[in-house]
Scaffold this motif. Structure first.
Motif, PDB file in Angstrom:
ATOM      1  N   VAL A  63     -14.462  -2.535 -28.460  1.00 45.57           N
ATOM      2  CA  VAL A  63     -15.697  -3.035 -27.850  1.00 45.57           C
ATOM      3  C   VAL A  63     -16.603  -1.843 -27.547  1.00 45.57           C
ATOM      4  CG1 VAL A  63     -16.716  -4.346 -25.950  1.00 45.57           C
ATOM      5  CG2 VAL A  63     -14.447  -4.951 -26.818  1.00 45.57           C
ATOM      6  N   ALA A  64     -17.844  -1.907 -28.045  1.00 42.47           N
ATOM      7  CA  ALA A  64     -18.836  -0.884 -27.728  1.00 42.47           C
ATOM      8  C   ALA A  64     -19.538  -1.302 -26.443  1.00 42.47           C
ATOM      9  CB  ALA A  64     -19.834  -0.735 -28.869  1.00 42.47           C
ATOM     10  N   VAL A  65     -19.284  -0.547 -25.355  1.00 50.17           N
ATOM     11  CA  VAL A  65     -19.825  -0.895 -24.034  1.00 50.17           C
ATOM     12  C   VAL A  65     -21.092  -0.090 -23.769  1.00 50.17           C
ATOM     13  CG1 VAL A  65     -19.364  -0.909 -21.562  1.00 50.17           C
ATOM     14  CG2 VAL A  65     -17.535  -1.440 -23.168  1.00 50.17           C
ATOM     15  N   GLY A  66     -22.112  -0.753 -23.204  1.00 51.45           N
ATOM     16  CA  GLY A  66     -23.325  -0.053 -22.810  1.00 51.45           C
ATOM     17  C   GLY A  66     -24.406  -0.060 -23.877  1.00 51.45           C
ATOM     18  N   ILE A  67     -24.417  -1.081 -24.752  1.00 53.14           N
ATOM     19  CA  ILE A  67     -25.463  -1.180 -25.780  1.00 53.14           C
ATOM     20  C   ILE A  67     -26.762  -1.605 -25.109  1.00 53.14           C
ATOM     21  CG2 ILE A  67     -26.220  -2.422 -27.842  1.00 53.14           C
ATOM     22  CD1 ILE A  67     -23.321  -2.596 -28.703  1.00 53.14           C
ATOM     23  N   GLU A  68     -27.749  -0.718 -25.131  1.00 51.08           N
ATOM     24  CA  GLU A  68     -29.004  -0.980 -24.429  1.00 51.08           C
ATOM     25  C   GLU A  68     -30.222  -0.853 -25.324  1.00 51.08           C
ATOM     26  OE1 GLU A  68     -29.062   1.585 -21.058  1.00 51.08           O
ATOM     27  OE2 GLU A  68     -27.388   0.584 -20.052  1.00 51.08           O
ATOM     28  N   THR A  69     -30.070  -0.316 -26.550  1.00 52.39           N
ATOM     29  CA  THR A  69     -31.205  -0.161 -27.464  1.00 52.39           C
ATOM     30  C   THR A  69     -30.846  -0.729 -28.827  1.00 52.39           C
ATOM     31  OG1 THR A  69     -30.551   2.009 -28.318  1.00 52.39           O
ATOM     32  CG2 THR A  69     -31.839   1.983 -26.267  1.00 52.39           C
ATOM     33  N   ASN A  70     -31.879  -1.062 -29.586  1.00 58.81           N
ATOM     34  CA  ASN A  70     -31.663  -1.569 -30.944  1.00 58.81           C
ATOM     35  C   ASN A  70     -30.968  -0.530 -31.817  1.00 58.81           C
ATOM     36  OD1 ASN A  70     -32.737  -4.079 -30.494  1.00 58.81           O
ATOM     37  ND2 ASN A  70     -34.798  -3.544 -31.220  1.00 58.81           N
ATOM     38  N   ARG A  71     -31.292   0.724 -31.578  1.00 59.52           N
ATOM     39  CA  ARG A  71     -30.684   1.762 -32.409  1.00 59.52           C
ATOM     40  C   ARG A  71     -29.187   1.865 -32.139  1.00 59.52           C
ATOM     41  NH1 ARG A  71     -32.570   8.123 -32.866  1.00 59.52           N
ATOM     42  NH2 ARG A  71     -31.315   8.604 -34.706  1.00 59.52           N
ATOM     43  N   GLN A  72     -28.793   1.773 -30.870  1.00 58.89           N
ATOM     44  CA  GLN A  72     -27.364   1.788 -30.537  1.00 58.89           C
ATOM     45  C   GLN A  72     -26.655   0.605 -31.178  1.00 58.89           C
ATOM     46  OE1 GLN A  72     -27.404   1.792 -26.278  1.00 58.89           O
ATOM     47  NE2 GLN A  72     -27.844   3.997 -26.103  1.00 58.89           N
ATOM     48  N   LEU A  73     -27.316  -0.563 -31.173  1.00 59.67           N
ATOM     49  CA  LEU A  73     -26.722  -1.741 -31.800  1.00 59.67           C
ATOM     50  C   LEU A  73     -26.548  -1.536 -33.291  1.00 59.67           C
ATOM     51  CD1 LEU A  73     -25.821  -4.688 -31.849  1.00 59.67           C
ATOM     52  CD2 LEU A  73     -28.234  -5.372 -31.913  1.00 59.67           C
ATOM     53  N   ALA A  74     -27.595  -0.986 -33.946  1.00 57.27           N
ATOM     54  CA  ALA A  74     -27.533  -0.775 -35.388  1.00 57.27           C
ATOM     55  C   ALA A  74     -26.429   0.214 -35.761  1.00 57.27           C
ATOM     56  CB  ALA A  74     -28.889  -0.283 -35.893  1.00 57.27           C
ATOM     57  N   LEU A  75     -26.291   1.299 -34.968  1.00 55.26           N
ATOM     58  CA  LEU A  75     -25.268   2.298 -35.272  1.00 55.26           C
ATOM     59  C   LEU A  75     -23.869   1.732 -35.035  1.00 55.26           C
ATOM     60  CD1 LEU A  75     -26.909   5.514 -33.787  1.00 55.26           C
ATOM     61  CD2 LEU A  75     -26.484   5.014 -36.194  1.00 55.26           C
ATOM     62  N   ALA A  76     -23.714   0.911 -34.005  1.00 50.35           N
ATOM     63  CA  ALA A  76     -22.411   0.294 -33.761  1.00 50.35           C
ATOM     64  C   ALA A  76     -22.026  -0.604 -34.930  1.00 50.35           C
ATOM     65  CB  ALA A  76     -22.443  -0.506 -32.466  1.00 50.35           C
ATOM     66  N   ARG A  77     -22.998  -1.370 -35.444  1.00 54.84           N
ATOM     67  CA  ARG A  77     -22.725  -2.201 -36.619  1.00 54.84           C
ATOM     68  C   ARG A  77     -22.385  -1.340 -37.837  1.00 54.84           C
ATOM     69  NH1 ARG A  77     -27.744  -6.508 -36.388  1.00 54.84           N
ATOM     70  NH2 ARG A  77     -26.708  -8.142 -35.155  1.00 54.84           N
ATOM     71  N   GLU A  78     -23.142  -0.275 -37.973  1.00 52.39           N
ATOM     72  CA  GLU A  78     -22.932   0.610 -39.132  1.00 52.39           C
ATOM     73  C   GLU A  78     -21.527   1.199 -39.137  1.00 52.39           C
ATOM     74  OE1 GLU A  78     -24.519   5.008 -40.391  1.00 52.39           O
ATOM     75  OE2 GLU A  78     -26.011   3.590 -39.621  1.00 52.39           O
ATOM     76  N   LEU A  79     -20.985   1.451 -37.952  1.00 57.13           N
ATOM     77  CA  LEU A  79     -19.639   2.025 -37.846  1.00 57.13           C
ATOM     78  C   LEU A  79     -18.559   0.948 -37.815  1.00 57.13           C
ATOM     79  CD1 LEU A  79     -20.351   4.809 -35.193  1.00 57.13           C
ATOM     80  CD2 LEU A  79     -20.168   5.060 -37.668  1.00 57.13           C
ATOM     81  N   ASP A  80     -18.951  -0.298 -38.116  1.00 54.73           N
ATOM     82  CA  ASP A  80     -18.004  -1.427 -38.203  1.00 54.73           C
ATOM     83  C   ASP A  80     -17.349  -1.763 -36.870  1.00 54.73           C
ATOM     84  OD1 ASP A  80     -18.456  -1.827 -40.912  1.00 54.73           O
ATOM     85  OD2 ASP A  80     -16.922  -0.365 -41.487  1.00 54.73           O
ATOM     86  N   CYS A  81     -18.091  -1.595 -35.797  1.00 56.06           N
ATOM     87  CA  CYS A  81     -17.611  -2.080 -34.504  1.00 56.06           C
ATOM     88  C   CYS A  81     -18.046  -3.538 -34.393  1.00 56.06           C
ATOM     89  CB  CYS A  81     -18.204  -1.259 -33.368  1.00 56.06           C
ATOM     90  SG  CYS A  81     -17.567  -1.705 -31.736  1.00 56.06           S
ATOM     91  N   SER A  82     -17.113  -4.429 -34.178  1.00 54.34           N
ATOM     92  CA  SER A  82     -17.414  -5.861 -34.293  1.00 54.34           C
ATOM     93  C   SER A  82     -17.810  -6.522 -32.987  1.00 54.34           C
ATOM     94  CB  SER A  82     -16.196  -6.594 -34.872  1.00 54.34           C
ATOM     95  OG  SER A  82     -15.064  -6.392 -34.042  1.00 54.34           O
ATOM     96  N   VAL A  83     -17.504  -5.915 -31.829  1.00 55.43           N
ATOM     97  CA  VAL A  83     -17.782  -6.537 -30.542  1.00 55.43           C
ATOM     98  C   VAL A  83     -18.544  -5.558 -29.652  1.00 55.43           C
ATOM     99  CG1 VAL A  83     -16.778  -7.659 -28.510  1.00 55.43           C
ATOM    100  CG2 VAL A  83     -15.667  -7.900 -30.728  1.00 55.43           C
ATOM    101  N   GLY A  84     -19.507  -6.087 -28.900  1.00 54.50           N
ATOM    102  CA  GLY A  84     -20.298  -5.229 -28.026  1.00 54.50           C
ATOM    103  C   GLY A  84     -20.568  -5.868 -26.689  1.00 54.50           C
ATOM    104  N   GLN A  85     -21.019  -5.032 -25.749  1.00 59.84           N
ATOM    105  CA  GLN A  85     -21.356  -5.477 -24.412  1.00 59.84           C
ATOM    106  C   GLN A  85     -22.450  -4.570 -23.890  1.00 59.84           C
ATOM    107  OE1 GLN A  85     -18.162  -5.108 -21.555  1.00 59.84           O
ATOM    108  NE2 GLN A  85     -19.038  -6.578 -20.122  1.00 59.84           N
TER     109      GLN A  85
END
Length: 613
Positions: free
Chosen positions: A551-573
């Motif tokens: 789980v990627a915790v602390g996603i607050e910007t679109n760029r952080q979301l895009a990079l988390a997806r790019e690194l194949d992280c499937s769940v976020g908060q």
């Protein structure tokens, strides 16, 4: 022995005697420490022959030590009990001056008392000194005596065993330093002496930095050896008038008195820091052990020693919070902070009974879009008539007492009840609850969890416990056992704040986990810092290899979301996905109100010589 050392020994004996008088015990019929036998030279009236025979019989049969002592310090008459206690024959005891039998440290005061009887009546009670046994050991005697101007008539009792037990109760068993009880007694004496002294006294609260890491990495035997070495080094650097005590664990306190100024107290603290900088030799290894020191200074003869100790403790925590290996002086700013903290603690005690706590929930979402997978319960405090208090500010305070366990029980019960309510509404939503260090290692966690599940009629797979890296690392073995018991209930376990430390990559493999929550500092920095990005990649790979949900915790910007997806992280908060909210305002169903994620972030590419994107 110096005058100061003798004074400290006398004060220590006074503490022992107070304890003995508070809890009198006797190993023989008729013995009483608080009412020692005294010998009156006058014989009561009655039949002379019959009375003398009775007194002679009593003199021979009593287990107390009875004596007549000349003014020049020689035994002139002794009862047989002396032979049993000291091992000498009565003839040997009477053949040598009393001062040859008295312990050198006790001799000066013993002779001073003896001299008070010259040519005038005198008496004393509850005086202790040590006498040499025939085998070379020392026996503690408790005396009462009366002098008629010509000789001393005395009674004594062997209190060696009692003195040993009481002295043990006043000293730390590991380092042999004074413990808290004896420290506070000496501090009271030092405060009282401020009435006739111009110089201040100071308490230095010393806490070793990262001592637990030594215990965890080298073992408790090495840790104990290190504590003994620290105690010896502190004692060696102090003056005779100072006291160093161990309160427990890696906490030491120095009482410094007869100081010339406040600056001298700080100089003592500086010497402590420098003394501990030198590495300690433990076996064949050298161990560096730095410390944080809090200093409290007083000129007030009405000061309370417990207050001074608390002030030094507050200052020590400020020094540790500044990074450790530092000293901090308690001042008015800290006093105001401490007062505010005490007020906050007092109000927090009533938060539960006044229903001032509530739970908000923050969903965990699939980064590909869709309905939430679970919700994390977050406790909020709304003091009566005030704005909500930041969780960290009151939870850290609650963790210092049993309040955190009470709050933790309430959070667990409330979150389980909410999850059960969602299930009754047709929403299969797992709920996550954070567990503190006290809950994890100080109480039966699995039993508490099972009670909450049964009470709310909630299956174990609907609950997840989140435990942070820092909490687990305080006692990994106990954490592993407690979490293993929880997992057997079907409850999921998430490791929170993973990556906040750089030495925990092996931790997930040693715990019964189902989820790995990457620390928000990794997510917050990996869009700008390459090293953070590499750590995220490593953590995600570790989660995949271990079969854990990352789980990627602390996603607050679109760029952080895009990079988390790019690194194949499937769940976020994070706030970008869904802010914490009350149950009635959460969007948990797929339709209507499906949580829609923004489109993936793409970098803006400008063509040279063109205004088009």
């Amino acid at each position: 022995m110096t005058g100061r050392q003798a004074e400290q020994r006398d004060r220590e004996a006074d503490v022992v005697l107070k304890e003995m008088r508070s809890h009198p015990t006797s190993t023989e019929p008729g013995a009483s420490i608080e009412r020692p036998i005294t010998i009156d030279p006058a014989v009561s009236a009655g039949s002379p022959l019959h009375g003398e025979a009775q007194i002679a019989r009593l003199f021979e049969m009593t287990s107390d030590l009875l004596a007549v002592i000349s003014l020049d310090g020689r035994f002139t008459l002794l009862n047989p009990a002396w032979e049993q206690v000291l091992g000498w024959t009565l003839e040997e005891l009477q053949a040598q001056p009393m001062q040859e039998l008295v312990h050198p440290d006790d001799l000066e005061q013993t002779l001073a008392l003896t001299l008070t009887g010259h040519h005038r009546p005198a008496q004393f009670v509850n005086f202790t000194n040590r006498y040499r046994h025939r085998d070379g050991s020392w026996r503690w005697l408790l005396w009462s005596a009366r002098c008629d101007g010509e000789a001393w008539y005395a009674a004594a009792k062997d209190v060696t065993d009692r003195m040993w037990l009481e002295r043990q109760a006043l000293h730390d068993p590991l380092t042999k330093l004074p413990n808290r009880l004896l420290l506070m007694d000496r501090a009271r004496q030092a405060v009282a002496r401020l009435r006739r002294s111009n110089g201040p006294i100071a308490l230095l609260f010393i806490d070793l930095d990262r001592f637990k890491q030594v215990n965890d990495s080298l073992g408790h035997a090495v840790g104990d050896h290190l504590l003994i070495s620290v105690a010896e080094r502190l004692a060696a650097m102090l003056r005779d008038s100072d006291t160093v005590a161990r309160l427990g664990g890696d906490e030491f306190v120095i009482l410094a008195e007869d100081l010339d100024s406040d600056a001298e107290a700080l100089a003592v603290a500086e010497r402590v820091l420098h003394a501990l900088e030198e590495p300690f030799l433990v076996g064949s290894a050298e161990v560096s052990m730095l410390a944080s020191v809090g200093v409290s200074i007083s000129h007030d003869p009405e000061a309370e020693p417990e207050d001074l100790l608390r002030e030094a403790d507050v200052a020590m925590y400020r020094a540790k919070g500044a990074g450790g290996h530092n000293l901090e002086l308690f001042n008015e700013d800290l006093r105001r902070e401490a007062s505010a903290r005490l007020e906050l603690e007092d109000r927090l005690c009533y938060a539960l009974p006044r229903h001032e706590l509530l739970l908000e929930y923050q969903p965990l979402l699939p980064l590909s879009g869709g309905r939430p997978l679970s919700c994390e319960a977050l406790v909020r405090w709304y003091p009566h008539g005030a704005k909500p208090t930041v969780p960290l500010s009151f939870l850290s305070l609650a963790e210092e007492s049993d309040l955190i366990v009470q709050i933790g029980d309430w959070v667990l019960q409330t979150a389980c009840a909410q999850a059960a309510a969602w299930r009754r509404d047709g929403i299969e939503m797992k709920v996550s609850v954070n567990i503190s260090a006290r809950e994890l290692t100080g109480v039966d966690l699995a039993e508490r969890v099972q009670e909450a599940l049964l009470y709310c009629r909630l299956p174990g797979h609907a609950l997840c416990l989140e435990v942070s890296e820092e909490v687990v690392l305080r006692d990994p073995a106990r954490a592993r056992t407690a979490l293993g018991d929880v997992r057997r209930l079907g409850v999921a376990v998430a490791l929170d704040n993973f990556g906040a430390r750089q030495s925990t990559l092996s931790l997930p493999g040693s715990l019964p986990l189902s989820m790995l929550k990457l620390d928000r500092t990794l997510i917050g920095g990996f869009e700008r810092k390459k090293d953070r990005r590499a750590m995220v990649v490593a953590a995600l790979a570790l989660a995949r290899e271990s079969g854990l949900t990352a789980v990627a915790v602390g996603i607050e910007t679109n760029r952080q979301l895009a990079l988390a997806r790019e690194l194949d992280c499937s769940v976020g908060q994070g706030f970008l996905l869904h802010r914490p909210d009350t149950p009635e305002h959460l969007r948990l169903r797929e339709a209507p109100g499906t949580i829609r994620l923004p489109p993936p972030w793409r970098p803006i590419v400008r063509l040279r010589g063109s205004n088009r994107h």
